[in-house]
Write an enzyme that holds these catalytic residues in place. Structure first.
Site, PDB file in Angstrom:
ATOM      1  N   GLU A  31      -6.227  -2.995  -0.554  1.00 43.68           N
ATOM      2  CA  GLU A  31      -6.653  -4.111   0.300  1.00 43.68           C
ATOM      3  C   GLU A  31      -7.918  -4.795  -0.205  1.00 43.68           C
ATOM      4  O   GLU A  31      -8.291  -5.855   0.294  1.00 43.68           O
ATOM      5  CB  GLU A  31      -6.927  -3.614   1.731  1.00 43.68           C
ATOM      6  N   LYS A  71     -13.769  18.949  11.415  1.00 43.09           N
ATOM      7  CA  LYS A  71     -14.874  19.026  12.381  1.00 43.09           C
ATOM      8  C   LYS A  71     -14.801  20.381  13.072  1.00 43.09           C
ATOM      9  O   LYS A  71     -13.890  20.649  13.841  1.00 43.09           O
ATOM     10  CB  LYS A  71     -14.765  17.896  13.394  1.00 43.09           C
ATOM     11  N   THR A 114       0.852  -1.194   0.000  1.00 42.19           N
ATOM     12  CA  THR A 114       0.000   0.000   0.000  1.00 42.19           C
ATOM     13  C   THR A 114       0.880   1.233   0.000  1.00 42.19           C
ATOM     14  O   THR A 114       1.912   1.259   0.674  1.00 42.19           O
ATOM     15  CB  THR A 114      -0.911   0.050   1.231  1.00 42.19           C
TER      16      THR A 114
HETATM   17  P1  AMP Z   1      -5.226   2.899  -2.408  1.00 48.08           P
HETATM   18  O1  AMP Z   1      -5.151   1.691  -1.557  1.00 48.08           O
HETATM   19  O2  AMP Z   1      -3.920   3.609  -2.555  1.00 48.08           O
HETATM   20  O3  AMP Z   1      -5.902   2.608  -3.695  1.00 48.08           O
HETATM   21  O4  AMP Z   1      -6.119   3.944  -1.682  1.00 48.08           O
HETATM   22  C1  AMP Z   1      -7.420   3.633  -1.296  1.00 48.08           C
HETATM   23  C2  AMP Z   1      -8.071   4.852  -0.771  1.00 48.08           C
HETATM   24  O5  AMP Z   1      -8.230   5.808  -1.809  1.00 48.08           O
HETATM   25  C3  AMP Z   1      -9.436   4.633  -0.220  1.00 48.08           C
HETATM   26  O6  AMP Z   1      -9.417   4.181   1.115  1.00 48.08           O
HETATM   27  C4  AMP Z   1     -10.039   6.016  -0.327  1.00 48.08           C
HETATM   28  O7  AMP Z   1      -9.641   6.843   0.751  1.00 48.08           O
HETATM   29  C5  AMP Z   1      -9.424   6.531  -1.598  1.00 48.08           C
HETATM   30  N1  AMP Z   1     -10.332   6.303  -2.709  1.00 48.08           N
HETATM   31  C6  AMP Z   1     -10.332   5.309  -3.601  1.00 48.08           C
HETATM   32  N2  AMP Z   1     -11.329   5.453  -4.487  1.00 48.08           N
HETATM   33  C7  AMP Z   1     -11.993   6.560  -4.129  1.00 48.08           C
HETATM   34  C8  AMP Z   1     -13.140   7.244  -4.626  1.00 48.08           C
HETATM   35  N3  AMP Z   1     -13.784   6.828  -5.704  1.00 48.08           N
HETATM   36  N4  AMP Z   1     -13.553   8.351  -3.970  1.00 48.08           N
HETATM   37  C9  AMP Z   1     -12.903   8.802  -2.887  1.00 48.08           C
HETATM   38  N5  AMP Z   1     -11.807   8.206  -2.380  1.00 48.08           N
HETATM   39  C10 AMP Z   1     -11.364   7.099  -2.981  1.00 48.08           C
END
Ligand code: AMP
Length: 544
Positions: A326, A435, A180
């Site tokens: 994940e 917040k 990640t």
């Molecule tokens: P990654 O594991 O680097 O793909 O990051 C995943 C994270 O990216 C998620 O937990 C979200 O916080 C963000 N994320 C992925 N897709 C979206 C989406 N369509 N809208 C908003 N945040 C997203």
């Protein structure tokens, strides 16, 4: 007693490989080479070569469960590795060349990578971390040149073995791994099993998911080192969709040229990619014939509504999806549901910017600060938790165990509301939500609207500690070249959608917003720069 039921057929990627070779052999796999030329091959050739590569890797000493790293762009040779490595029982470990060399050194050691396959153009990146690990073999994908001293040439390796027959592998065995990108802490390894990868490919192909079919030609802009290019290569191979790989040429014009020339029907990437593409299309809309392109899958970060509408104007449909490394990564997809047929355009537009409903086999729930599940009333916020056959149950080496609940759900760190139909709206990563005075302000919504202002190129909103209100939003802005706007003008622009107390108290102007290796806003850097002490704000609690 079970009795006789159905065949316990193995759910493995070798099944996908066999099917693609037998059924979709003639479908084209197209790659843009480093010198911009176009390379054309087929599933038949790719899978035949993958079986040779698998044999050659075994001859080089790669065995069951060994990790083989790839440091490669999106191209046919990477697809060969996608099948050869898991197919022989080893683990495909995709490396992100955009990471810092120290991070890459940490990752290859943590994963214990035995062999690495690297693009010739990425050799300088490898040089940055190769001292950190003694690979048994370095295999270089070079098109004309010989491999550097002490390294093997990919084509020679492929040619060195007869094609093997795929061995029996256990469906619960590790097939692939991806670390990640994480904005804080050390990267953690997610390990995908064969079963997860196959079920994800099936799930992704459903019409209410990504809907990939044999009639499609897919261009994944999303890199193959990011959550297996969102699983698209495996879904495409299973369905028989053609694939167009852009290689390292990811700028808007190159991608648009490929989309038009190769008659692509679906493409996928993060919002920043599409923002650049939209600007290019707006500037020269007649230049590209995108008549075959029916879907732009956008995920990885929230897609600004202005971008959805912008593509609408060009007759192109944006499909918004949410996922995580994940979750393989597909978690939810936003298709406009039947109950919104005939609804007002504004209601449909608002819906399309949501993250959508969880795809079949992915379960969702959200919990408030007290660990109590929030109702699906679209008002009460909570941290999203997920589980399902392609959701991780832990990280490599058992790290990050606190992200998994005792009853087997993964805590995403995304703060959401869920409507009565199970459709998610992400308000923020928990640490990014503002917040103020006990009330939530969505930094995502502020950013989206700020980016709809004609003078604003990029906008990020972070929480600033505030004595009176607890937190106040700070807007960080990069202006379009030659344009500018005053704080008052920006606030006035936002006031169409936000109450006065929700408007950013202050704006900071930057040249460009820093990004993570995967192209998202790197809010940790912004906090370090603008928040006194640079400490990220802890999750605040429920909306109550
Ligand atoms: P990654 O594991 O680097 O793909 O990051 C995943 C994270 O990216 C998620 O937990 C979200 O916080 C963000 N994320 C992925 N897709 C979206 C989406 N369509 N809208 C908003 N945040 C997203």
């Amino acid at each position: 007693m079970q009795g006789l039921t159905m065949d316990d057929y193995p759910l493995t990627l070798t099944t996908v490989a066999r099917r693609a070779e037998q059924f979709h052999g003639a479908r084209e796999i197209i790659s843009r080479r480093p010198d911009q030329s176009i390379h054309r091959t087929t599933y038949s050739d790719v899978l035949h070569r993958a079986r040779r590569l698998a044999g050659a890797l075994a001859d080089l000493g790669v065995g069951d469960g060994d990790y083989v790293a790839t440091l490669m762009w999106n191209q046919a040779e990477h697809l060969e590795c996608y099948f050869a490595i898991p197919g022989m029982g080893a683990v495909l470990h995709t490396l992100n060349p955009r990471l810092h060399p120290d991070e890459l050194g940490y990752i290859v050691n943590h994963a214990q990578d035995k062999v690495i396959v690297v693009d010739e153009t990425l050799l300088p990146i490898l040089a940055g971390f190769s001292a950190a690990r003694q690979f048994e073999h370095v295999i270089v994908v070079t098109h004309d040149e010989p491999a550097p001293e002490g390294m093997l040439r990919y084509e020679d390796v492929v040619a060195s073995s007869e094609p093997i027959r795929w061995p029996e592998v256990d469906e619960r065995q590790a097939a692939a791994s991806c670390y990640t990108s994480g904005t804080t802490g050390r990267p953690k390894g997610v390990v995908y099993s064969h079963r997860a990868a196959l079920l994800h490919a099936l799930g992704a192909s459903l019409p209410d998911a990504l809907g990939i079919s044999s009639r499609d030609t897919v261009l994944p802009v999303v890199p193959m080192f990011h959550a297996n290019a969102w699983g698209i290569p495996y879904a495409a191979a299973l369905s028989g969709a053609g694939i167009v790989f852009p290689g390292q040429h990811l700028d808007a014009v190159n991608v648009l040229d490929l989309l038009a020339d190769e008659r692509v029907t679906m493409t996928a990437g993060v919002p920043t990619v599409w923002m650049a593409m939209l600007a290019a299309l707006d500037a020269e809309s007649q230049r590209w014939d995108l008549g075959r392109l029916h879907t732009l899958i956008v995920g990885g970060a929230a897609v600004p509504p202005a971008v959805i509408k912008g593509f609408d104007a060009h007759g192109l449909r944006v499909l918004h999806a949410w996922g995580m490394t994940e979750t393989s990564p597909l978690g939810s997809v936003c298709h406009v549901p039947s109950h919104l047929e005939g609804a007002e355009e504004s209601a449909v537009d608002a819906y399309r910017a949501r993250q959508g409903a969880a795809v079949p086999l992915v379960e969702i729930r959200a919990k408030d600060d007290e660990g109590v599940e929030v109702p699906w009333d679209d008002t009460t916020m909570g941290e999203l938790e997920v589980r399902g056959p392609w959701v991780a149950s832990g990280y490599h080496g058992g790290e990050g165990a606190d992200k998994f609940t005792a009853d087997g759900w993964f805590q995403t760190g995304d703060v959401v509301t869920i409507n009565a139909y199970g459709c998610l709206k992400i308000w923020d990563r928990s640490k990014d939500l503002v917040k103020s005075g006990g009330e939530w302000i969505s930094s995502v919504d502020l950013e989206n609207l700020l980016m709809a202002h004609p003078a604003v190129a990029e906008a990020a909103v972070i929480a600033m500690p505030d004595e009176k209100w607890g937190e106040r939003p700070l807007g960080v802005i990069a202006f379009v070249d030659g344009r500018t706007a005053t704080d008052e003008e920006l606030r006035e622009h936002l006031s169409t959608d936000f109450a006065k107390w929700q408007l950013p108290t202050k704006f900071e102007i930057v040249e460009a917003i820093p990004r993570t290796a995967t192209g998202k806003w790197k809010k940790t850097d912004l906090r370090a720069q603008f928040v006194p002490g640079g400490v990220p704000t802890a999750p605040g609690g429920s909306a109550a």
